[in-house]
Design an enzyme around this catalytic site. Structure first.
Site, mmCIF file in Angstrom:
data_model
loop_
_atom_site.group_PDB
_atom_site.id
_atom_site.type_symbol
_atom_site.label_atom_id
_atom_site.label_comp_id
_atom_site.label_asym_id
_atom_site.label_seq_id
_atom_site.Cartn_x
_atom_site.Cartn_y
_atom_site.Cartn_z
ATOM 1 N N GLY A 26 5.858 -10.895 4.280
ATOM 2 C CA GLY A 26 5.764 -10.322 2.932
ATOM 3 C C GLY A 26 6.868 -10.851 2.036
ATOM 4 O O GLY A 26 7.454 -10.103 1.255
ATOM 5 N N GLY A 32 10.969 -8.539 0.168
ATOM 6 C CA GLY A 32 10.903 -9.623 1.149
ATOM 7 C C GLY A 32 11.319 -10.955 0.542
ATOM 8 O O GLY A 32 12.003 -11.765 1.187
ATOM 9 N N TYR A 177 0.618 6.360 4.227
ATOM 10 C CA TYR A 177 1.841 5.546 4.101
ATOM 11 C C TYR A 177 2.971 6.157 4.935
ATOM 12 O O TYR A 177 3.633 5.459 5.711
ATOM 13 C CB TYR A 177 2.236 5.459 2.625
ATOM 14 C CG TYR A 177 3.466 4.614 2.387
ATOM 15 C CD1 TYR A 177 3.429 3.228 2.572
ATOM 16 C CD2 TYR A 177 4.679 5.193 2.001
ATOM 17 C CE1 TYR A 177 4.557 2.452 2.368
ATOM 18 C CE2 TYR A 177 5.808 4.421 1.792
ATOM 19 C CZ TYR A 177 5.742 3.050 1.972
ATOM 20 O OH TYR A 177 6.862 2.274 1.777
#
Ligand code: NAP
Length: 303
Positions: A26, A32, A177
């Site tokens: 990512g 990232g 999540y």
């Protein structure tokens, strides 16, 4: 004054990563991307992953300025086959791997199952790094490497209902999540126990509250726009408001490089400091069960 370089905020700007190879998932956006750039500036050969070739090439061109032969790998983490193919590609491409940063992930508001029949958020945020780490483990063992996994404070209050991992009945993006981020912490704790004898370390972290990354892109428009509005002026203020994307990368960079955490494993960090994760994240039975279920769902066995 907040630095515009994550390695400075993490206090590791003097670490020399020449000759080391790191892989950041990512890395085409957000936290990232900043993590990859910081590790590149410290001299590492940086391998980056994403889904978009165009975004990846932009990051590559920045990394090329630091030298050390960076490379881009594309894979959609919603597919276990794609994750396994990615691991094979990496193994073919490099002779060594010193650090794996499991960063790719997000909050997905539409409940759906992947082609493998697993709830999408769990598959992308947890099952993909599980399989990737397992498949890259032989390389990490050779270097006594570090595995760094980006979780979230959103793991607090979450729980894992093992019967619902193949279902999207009553789906809530936030709940899914939180569950996936709890899985990140549990995964790292179990991994740390299993790899301790090999000298490999594994830690997880919360990067901060980072509205300026692409994180909110799947949220409904007003919330997404609001998050971006917060990323400028508030992120520049000192204090517990929100973090810039660079600050968001600091704990990942710290765990990937700092001599201070040499030999530290199975821990959870916030702001480059160890913090106790939730009670559910410290439940060893759930930790073990998650490992077994993850092996089953991904058809993966750890070396
Ligand atoms: N931002 C925050 O406030 C915050 C807080 C706590 C934890 N986190 C965690 O920090 C990590 C990075 O988030 P971020 O804020 O930097 O988000 P971001 O800017 O949206 O970046 C996410 C990265 O993950 C990749 N990705 C997303 N879905 C993927 C998929 N299905 N397959 C492969 N790659 C995928 C994205 O690739 P594309 O560019 O192709 O989409 C991108 O490179 C995530 O694990 C997130 O849960 C973020």
């Amino acid at each position: 004054m907040v630095s515009d370089r994550a390695e400075v905020g993490a206090g590791v700007e003097d670490v020399d990563l020449s000759g080391r190879t790191v892989f950041v998932t990512g890395a085409t956006d957000g936290i990232g991307r900043e993590t990859a750039l910081a590790l590149g500036r410290l001299g590492a050969r940086v391998l980056i992953h994403g889904r978009s070739e165009e975004k990846g090439r932009e990051v590559l061109s920045q990394l090329s300025a630091y030298g050390a032969d960076p490379a881009l790998f594309l894979a959609d983490f919603a597919s276990q086959d794609a994750v396994r193919a990615l691991a094979d590609e990496i193994a073919d491409h490099v002779g060594r791997l010193d650090v794996l940063v499991n960063n790719a992930g997000g909050l997905f508001t539409d409940g759906e199952l992947t082609e493998d029949g697993v709830e999408y958020t769990f598959a992308v945020n947890h099952l993909a790094p599980f399989t990737l780490t397992a498949d890259l483990y032989p390389l990490l063992r050779e270097t006594e490497g570090r595995v760094v996994t980006v979780s979230s404070e959103a793991h607090r209050g979450a729980r894992i209902d093992f019967d619902s991992l193949r279902s999207v009945d009553g789906y809530s993006g936030w709940r899914a999540y939180g569950r996936s981020k709890l899985a990140n912490v549990l995964f790292v704790r179990e991994l740390a126990e299993r790899v301790d004898e090999d000298g490999v370390s594994a830690n997880s972290l919360h990067p901060g509250v980072v509205p300026g990354s692409g994180f909110g892109r799947n949220l409904p428009d007003p919330i997404s726009a609001g998050m971006h509005a917060l990323s400028g002026p508030l992120a520049a203020l000192p204090g517990p408001f929100v973090d810039s994307v660079v600050e968001g990368a600091e704990t990942s960079v710290y765990l990937a490089t700092s001599p201070e955490v040499e030999g530290v494993s199975g821990k959870y960090f916030v702001n480059c400091e160890e913090k106790r994760p939730s009670r559910a994240a410290r439940d060893r039975r759930t930790q073990r069960r998650l490992w077994t279920v993850s092996e089953e769902l991904s058809d993966t066995e750890f070396a």
